[in-house]
Design an enzyme around this catalytic site. Structure first.
Site, PDB file in Angstrom:
ATOM      1  N   HIS A   6       8.436   4.776   4.611  1.00 27.36           N
ATOM      2  CA  HIS A   6       7.862   4.514   3.297  1.00 27.36           C
ATOM      3  C   HIS A   6       7.300   5.809   2.696  1.00 27.36           C
ATOM      4  O   HIS A   6       6.317   6.348   3.197  1.00 27.36           O
ATOM      5  CB  HIS A   6       6.751   3.478   3.481  1.00 27.36           C
ATOM      6  CG  HIS A   6       6.084   3.028   2.234  1.00 27.36           C
ATOM      7  ND1 HIS A   6       4.749   3.240   1.997  1.00 27.36           N
ATOM      8  CD2 HIS A   6       6.566   2.367   1.157  1.00 27.36           C
ATOM      9  CE1 HIS A   6       4.440   2.701   0.833  1.00 27.36           C
ATOM     10  NE2 HIS A   6       5.513   2.173   0.294  1.00 27.36           N
ATOM     11  N   GLU A  33      12.528   5.347   2.053  1.00 29.22           N
ATOM     12  CA  GLU A  33      12.184   4.741   0.763  1.00 29.22           C
ATOM     13  C   GLU A  33      11.389   5.737  -0.049  1.00 29.22           C
ATOM     14  O   GLU A  33      10.572   6.480   0.504  1.00 29.22           O
ATOM     15  CB  GLU A  33      11.337   3.487   1.005  1.00 29.22           C
ATOM     16  CG  GLU A  33      11.023   2.670  -0.224  1.00 29.22           C
ATOM     17  CD  GLU A  33       9.697   2.986  -0.917  1.00 29.22           C
ATOM     18  OE1 GLU A  33       9.406   2.371  -1.943  1.00 29.22           O
ATOM     19  OE2 GLU A  33       8.952   3.880  -0.426  1.00 29.22           O
ATOM     20  N   ASP A  35      10.140   6.708  -4.545  1.00 28.43           N
ATOM     21  CA  ASP A  35       9.986   6.171  -5.905  1.00 28.43           C
ATOM     22  C   ASP A  35      10.469   7.174  -6.939  1.00 28.43           C
ATOM     23  O   ASP A  35      10.169   8.367  -6.836  1.00 28.43           O
ATOM     24  CB  ASP A  35       8.500   5.901  -6.157  1.00 28.43           C
ATOM     25  CG  ASP A  35       7.874   5.119  -5.022  1.00 28.43           C
ATOM     26  OD1 ASP A  35       7.915   3.896  -5.068  1.00 28.43           O
ATOM     27  OD2 ASP A  35       7.369   5.757  -4.062  1.00 28.43           O
ATOM     28  N   HIS A  48       5.090   8.333  -6.690  1.00 33.28           N
ATOM     29  CA  HIS A  48       4.813   6.885  -6.708  1.00 33.28           C
ATOM     30  C   HIS A  48       4.045   6.406  -7.942  1.00 33.28           C
ATOM     31  O   HIS A  48       4.503   5.536  -8.663  1.00 33.28           O
ATOM     32  CB  HIS A  48       4.061   6.470  -5.436  1.00 33.28           C
ATOM     33  CG  HIS A  48       3.752   5.004  -5.422  1.00 33.28           C
ATOM     34  ND1 HIS A  48       2.590   4.480  -5.955  1.00 33.28           N
ATOM     35  CD2 HIS A  48       4.480   3.944  -4.998  1.00 33.28           C
ATOM     36  CE1 HIS A  48       2.611   3.166  -5.833  1.00 33.28           C
ATOM     37  NE2 HIS A  48       3.743   2.806  -5.254  1.00 33.28           N
ATOM     38  N   GLU A 108      13.187   3.202  -5.260  1.00 29.31           N
ATOM     39  CA  GLU A 108      12.439   2.254  -6.094  1.00 29.31           C
ATOM     40  C   GLU A 108      12.314   2.802  -7.505  1.00 29.31           C
ATOM     41  O   GLU A 108      11.792   3.900  -7.716  1.00 29.31           O
ATOM     42  CB  GLU A 108      11.049   1.978  -5.500  1.00 29.31           C
ATOM     43  CG  GLU A 108      10.306   0.951  -6.344  1.00 29.31           C
ATOM     44  CD  GLU A 108       8.881   0.670  -5.898  1.00 29.31           C
ATOM     45  OE1 GLU A 108       8.534   0.899  -4.716  1.00 29.31           O
ATOM     46  OE2 GLU A 108       8.099   0.231  -6.765  1.00 29.31           O
TER      47      GLU A 108
HETATM   48  O1  G3P Z   1       9.389  -0.323  -1.905  1.00 26.80           O
HETATM   49  C1  G3P Z   1       8.449  -0.840  -1.008  1.00 26.80           C
HETATM   50  C2  G3P Z   1       7.047  -0.564  -1.446  1.00 26.80           C
HETATM   51  O2  G3P Z   1       6.912   0.805  -1.627  1.00 26.80           O
HETATM   52  C3  G3P Z   1       6.685  -1.293  -2.701  1.00 26.80           C
HETATM   53  O3  G3P Z   1       5.378  -1.156  -3.067  1.00 26.80           O
HETATM   54  O4  G3P Z   1       3.516  -0.269  -4.362  1.00 26.80           O
HETATM   55  O5  G3P Z   1       4.509   1.088  -2.555  1.00 26.80           O
HETATM   56  O6  G3P Z   1       5.748   0.736  -4.675  1.00 26.80           O
HETATM   57  P1  G3P Z   1       4.758   0.158  -3.691  1.00 26.80           P
END
Ligand code: G3P
Length: 244
Positions: A6, A33, A35, A48, A108
């Protein structure tokens, strides 16, 4: 159980940076993962929050900084200032790093609060340029964005991110059919939403379940027993050995 790092190895290094990503290269994990958002000059950048404040030594919205300005910022995490690999990376830089690996890449799309013009189109264009369509999962909390992605390129897997609020506001039973109708291959829920019934409903619709953000061993064990397909964790260095 598939393990996704993450935001990289983010428990130890500044999240969503080349350093945090490159520290994952030797880990025995399924995927990564991160963003994506856009800078003022329309560049795809990996960060993020919609604002830089929490992770970088500056204040303001990502969309109000040019790429050059964003990449001049130092991370808030102590000891990582003045390092090239701790600047805000571009999507191109991150795809270049992971292209030679067999990691599954979960991008994401951060477009719930700020609506970035052509975010889906530009991200997909780059994925195609890298010929990584088969290794990417595009996810978003914004259903409209998922629909857009599927319209642009239905070959790239998509997943709908669900938090507690969305789940309780929508009819629980219908959410799975809806997601399936929009061609998603998975649902990415917060771990607190998952129970036997949730897993049964998602799997009955052939939706994979990848849950965020799991850093706790007991929760991990519970999700494993429930036959959840994957987790996002800030400790991707620890969980694979537990699986072994
Ligand atoms: O994509 C999984 C997770 O990262 C989603 O929540 O708030 O970290 O974007 P957030």
């Amino acid at each position: 159980m598939n393990i996704f790092a993450h935001r990289g190895l983010s428990a130890y290094y500044p999240e969503n940076t080349m350093l945090a990503f490159s520290k994952c290269l030797d880990l025995n994990i399924y995927g990564i993962e991160f963003d994506v958002q856009k800078s003022k000059d329309n560049q795809l950048v990996i960060i993020h929050d919609e604002k830089v404040d929490r992770t970088y030594k500056a204040s303001g919205y990502v969309k109000n900084f040019t790429l050059k300005e964003l990449q001049s910022l130092d991370p808030v995490m102590k000891g990582y200032e003045n390092r090239e690999d701790c600047k805000i990376p571009t999507l191109e830089e991150v795809l270049t790093l992971f292209k030679p690996t067999d990691f599954v890449i979960n991008i994401e799309l951060k477009n719930s609060k700020v609506k970035y013009k052509n975010l889906e189109k530009d991200v997909i264009k780059l994925i195609k340029k890298f010929k990584m369509e088969k290794r990417v999962i595009l996810s978003s909390f914004c259903l409209k964005s998922i629909i857009k992605c599927n319209k642009i390129n239905s070959k790239i897997e998509t997943s709908y991110l669900v938090d507690k609020l969305t789940y309780t506001l929508r009819l629980k039973t219908k959410i799975f059919s809806k997601i399936k109708r929009y061609n998603c291959s998975a649902i990415h829920p917060s771990f607190e939403l998952i129970n036997k019934d949730f897993v049964k409903k998602a799997h009955r619709k052939n939706l994979k379940i990848n849950s965020y953000t799991v850093d706790d061993l007991e929760i991990f064990q519970e999700l494993t027993n429930l036959k959840v397909d994957g987790i996002f964790t800030n400790y991707p260095n620890i969980f694979p050995s537990i699986l072994d």
